[in-house]
Design an enzyme around this catalytic site. Sequence first.
Site, short mmCIF file in Angstrom:
data_model
loop_
_atom_site.label_atom_id
_atom_site.label_comp_id
_atom_site.label_asym_id
_atom_site.label_seq_id
_atom_site.Cartn_x
_atom_site.Cartn_y
_atom_site.Cartn_z
N CYS A 149 1.03 -1.16 -0.07
CA CYS A 149 -0.03 0.02 0.06
C CYS A 149 0.81 1.42 -0.20
O CYS A 149 2.00 1.24 0.53
CB CYS A 149 -1.04 0.01 1.08
SG CYS A 149 -2.07 -1.36 1.31
N ARG A 179 5.07 0.43 -6.00
CA ARG A 179 5.23 -0.15 -5.03
C ARG A 179 4.13 -1.65 -5.25
O ARG A 179 4.43 -2.41 -4.53
CB ARG A 179 4.69 0.56 -3.89
CG ARG A 179 5.64 1.51 -3.37
CD ARG A 179 4.98 2.69 -2.40
NE ARG A 179 4.64 2.12 -1.08
CZ ARG A 179 5.48 2.21 -0.04
NH1 ARG A 179 6.63 2.60 -0.21
NH2 ARG A 179 5.23 1.66 0.98
N TRP A 216 -2.96 -2.43 -1.59
CA TRP A 216 -2.58 -3.70 -1.84
C TRP A 216 -3.07 -4.90 -0.95
O TRP A 216 -2.77 -4.74 0.43
CB TRP A 216 -1.03 -4.13 -1.84
CG TRP A 216 -0.23 -5.34 -2.15
CD1 TRP A 216 -0.12 -5.64 -3.38
CD2 TRP A 216 0.24 -6.37 -1.51
NE1 TRP A 216 0.44 -6.86 -3.78
CE2 TRP A 216 0.73 -7.32 -2.17
CE3 TRP A 216 0.39 -6.76 0.05
CZ2 TRP A 216 1.55 -8.55 -2.09
CZ3 TRP A 216 1.15 -7.76 0.49
CH2 TRP A 216 1.50 -8.54 -0.52
N ASN A 255 -1.90 1.96 5.23
CA ASN A 255 -0.78 1.16 5.10
C ASN A 255 -0.56 0.16 6.34
O ASN A 255 0.09 0.71 7.19
CB ASN A 255 0.65 1.72 4.45
CG ASN A 255 1.58 0.52 3.99
OD1 ASN A 255 1.27 -0.81 4.23
ND2 ASN A 255 2.73 1.12 3.88
N GLY A 256 -0.81 -1.09 6.36
CA GLY A 256 -0.53 -1.89 7.32
C GLY A 256 -1.54 -2.94 7.87
O GLY A 256 -2.60 -3.00 7.02
N GLU A 276 18.22 -17.50 -7.70
CA GLU A 276 18.11 -15.93 -8.09
C GLU A 276 17.51 -15.95 -9.37
O GLU A 276 16.90 -15.15 -9.89
CB GLU A 276 19.33 -15.11 -7.75
CG GLU A 276 19.30 -13.89 -8.42
CD GLU A 276 18.13 -12.68 -7.73
OE1 GLU A 276 17.56 -13.17 -6.87
OE2 GLU A 276 17.91 -12.02 -8.39
N LYS A 295 14.13 -14.82 -10.58
CA LYS A 295 13.93 -13.76 -11.67
C LYS A 295 13.01 -13.80 -12.90
O LYS A 295 12.05 -13.18 -13.14
CB LYS A 295 15.37 -13.19 -12.22
CG LYS A 295 15.54 -11.83 -12.41
CD LYS A 295 16.04 -10.94 -11.04
CE LYS A 295 15.09 -11.08 -9.83
NZ LYS A 295 15.74 -10.40 -8.75
N GLU A 305 9.25 -14.59 -11.58
CA GLU A 305 8.59 -13.62 -11.01
C GLU A 305 8.11 -12.47 -11.99
O GLU A 305 7.02 -11.80 -11.84
CB GLU A 305 9.31 -12.53 -9.81
CG GLU A 305 10.36 -11.89 -10.38
CD GLU A 305 10.84 -10.88 -9.01
OE1 GLU A 305 12.21 -10.70 -9.08
OE2 GLU A 305 10.27 -10.49 -8.26
N HIS A 354 19.55 -36.19 -6.92
CA HIS A 354 18.75 -36.66 -5.81
C HIS A 354 17.15 -36.43 -5.96
O HIS A 354 16.57 -36.43 -5.29
CB HIS A 354 19.22 -35.95 -4.31
CG HIS A 354 20.60 -36.18 -4.11
ND1 HIS A 354 21.01 -37.52 -3.59
CD2 HIS A 354 21.81 -35.59 -4.16
CE1 HIS A 354 22.33 -37.42 -3.55
NE2 HIS A 354 22.72 -36.41 -3.76
N LYS A 396 6.61 -4.19 -4.57
CA LYS A 396 8.23 -3.82 -4.41
C LYS A 396 8.56 -3.77 -3.06
O LYS A 396 9.73 -4.48 -2.56
CB LYS A 396 8.27 -2.29 -4.92
CG LYS A 396 9.82 -1.93 -4.98
CD LYS A 396 10.52 -2.95 -5.95
CE LYS A 396 12.09 -2.46 -5.77
NZ LYS A 396 12.99 -3.53 -6.27
O1 M6R Z 1 13.35 -4.62 -0.01
P1 M6R Z 1 14.12 -5.96 0.24
O2 M6R Z 1 15.31 -6.24 -0.32
O3 M6R Z 1 14.01 -6.22 1.73
O4 M6R Z 1 12.97 -6.99 -0.56
C1 M6R Z 1 13.12 -8.47 -0.49
C2 M6R Z 1 12.43 -9.07 -1.41
O5 M6R Z 1 10.92 -8.71 -1.32
C3 M6R Z 1 12.81 -8.89 -2.99
O6 M6R Z 1 14.10 -9.03 -3.05
C4 M6R Z 1 12.03 -9.74 -3.75
O7 M6R Z 1 12.51 -10.77 -3.76
C5 M6R Z 1 12.35 -9.29 -5.24
N1 M6R Z 1 11.08 -8.78 -5.82
C6 M6R Z 1 13.04 -10.13 -6.03
O8 M6R Z 1 13.20 -9.46 -7.27
#
Ligand code: M6R
Length: 606
Positions: free
Chosen positions: A2, A27, A70, A96-97, A479, A483, A486, A502, A601
């Site tokens: 949010c 965000r 959100w 927000n929260g 990672e 990427k 997502e 395994h 974000k």
């Molecule tokens: O702001 P942060 O680095 O703490 O965020 C952590 C994760 O939410 C963030 O890295 C998320 O996994 C990304 N969308 C990955 O690309």
Amino acid sequence: MCGIFAYTGEKDAGAILIDGLTSLEYRGYDSAGIYLPDSGCIKAAGPVSELRKKIPGGLKGHSGIAHLRWATHGEPTEENAHPHSGEAGEIWVVHNGIIENFKELKEKLQKAGHTFKSSTDTEVMPHLIEEHMKAEPDFEKATFKALNEIRGTYGMAIQYKNEPDKIIAARMGAPVVIGLGEGENFVASDASPILRHTRQVVYLHDGEVAVLTPTIHSIYTLDALKVERQAEEVDWSTEVAQKGGYEHFMLKEIMEGPEVVENTLRGRLIPEQGLARLGGLERVAGRLGEMERIIIVGCGTAYYAGLTGEYMLEEFSGLPVEVELGSEFRYRKPVLNNRTILLAISQSGETADTLEAIREGKRRGALTLGIVNTVGSTIARETDAGVYNHAGPEIGVASTKALVSQLTALALLTIFLGRQRTMAASEGSEIAAALLALPEKIRMILETREAIEAMAKKYAASRDFLYIGRKYNYSLAFEGALKLKEISYIHAEGCGAGEMKHGPLAMIDENFPTLAIAPQDSVYEKMLSNIQEIKARKGPVIALTTEGNTDIESLTSDILYVPKTIEMLQPILNVVPLQLFAYYFAKEKGLNVDRPRNLAKSVTVE
Ligand code: M6R
């Protein structure tokens, strides 16, 4: 997550608020809404453009509050979108929260005759204020009383129809920034919508309340005691938050890699002495020398940065290192003491799970450190000391340049802690020289982006992808897969290459491609064996390997070449083609690369 934004001044509040919501869009959100005492409340499910469509002629008024939601409690519908009001439609709240005790408060209010229109937790707040105003019709006093009754997390802005110039903002666990202008003031979840109006900001701390009019800003504790706080100047330019000519923020941010490494390193290396100078750690430098163990916490990409950091720190500092997901750490009974470093890695500095891990660590006596990108963020403020990434704002939901800077900062920390212990000056000098050479090598990788784009197009119809790696590149397997999934929404898995046999090897056939991260390092031969295993099952393999390595050609369908650096820093180079590959893959599928569905974000809820 949010986003809240509020304005009080003399200008066209409707235009300012809608504009501000647009700069908070990154965000992640699913509905939007706005309230101006002179125009009423307008809400829309979906993007800010849907909200705009509902107000073709603009809005009347010089103050108001706005929100991007959100969903946490309740569906992402228009009804559940903020702002929410009380019974009389006079008190309005954006939040927000999560209000954790909303059920009991709601029941109490319902018994007192209040009816609720939404299924959100937030809606109890305006009703609660309204209820207190029945006893004493004082907006400010009633708001303080209500804030003292709610439990949970909030970044909030509240407005009362009959005092239209006044905005009350409050913070508990969710960020709130106050922007101070000339005859106008702002409230926002982060500085991005404020920067085009003013650079003077005040960050609210947890348990603080700000009362704003166009010319006054007063900060109080929840007990209504006055707090004196100097304004700070934000030096991020508004252009930095723009796309700079690239089609997407994600590509722009990948392309910033060389400057990001330069900025993270700037002024922090003394190569000839093999030392790292980290100003943010100076005040705890003595204690750091006495530490016996490191626990790294982070989420998503930041967690994967930590996994690579584990290899760096153990090899060169001699300290035992564990890496934990923030989201799991808080539910264990971690064994920590005052000889333990709890190191949080976070781009936003607001990730709730990572923040809670830090708070738990503090309670248990650990020395808390942060590798954080966002200056003034909660994790940056709550840790005992830390290292800022200096990567600049990252807007794309997929974390790219932040990871490059996190790995660079971890290498600096490795030199810093290593030199306090067993690392020889010559070893420190070797790492420093290799770090300084990285920006040029990243530039060379970025120049090959057209070839990476062609490769991504070739594989874009794949429904599954496997990523494998070992040792320093083990975390990159996860990672790389994160990427891809997502932003492309396809099934992608990361796997330690030694774990293939395994289980995961069973998935492999001619339609299941694998991206093998196989630079010519100490585990290269092992990686070759794993690639052989895949080839024997007819699986297509893209290899990411060291420039000039032609031996691998016969085993692979495609190759991504990367310049060589020392083994511990190789992931900083290897991650760049993985990011570009995912970017072009998603672009080819025509997806919203910067704002993937269902994701935010900055994840400020558990
Ligand atoms: O702001 P942060 O680095 O703490 O965020 C952590 C994760 O939410 C963030 O890295 C998320 O996994 C990304 N969308 C990955 O690309």
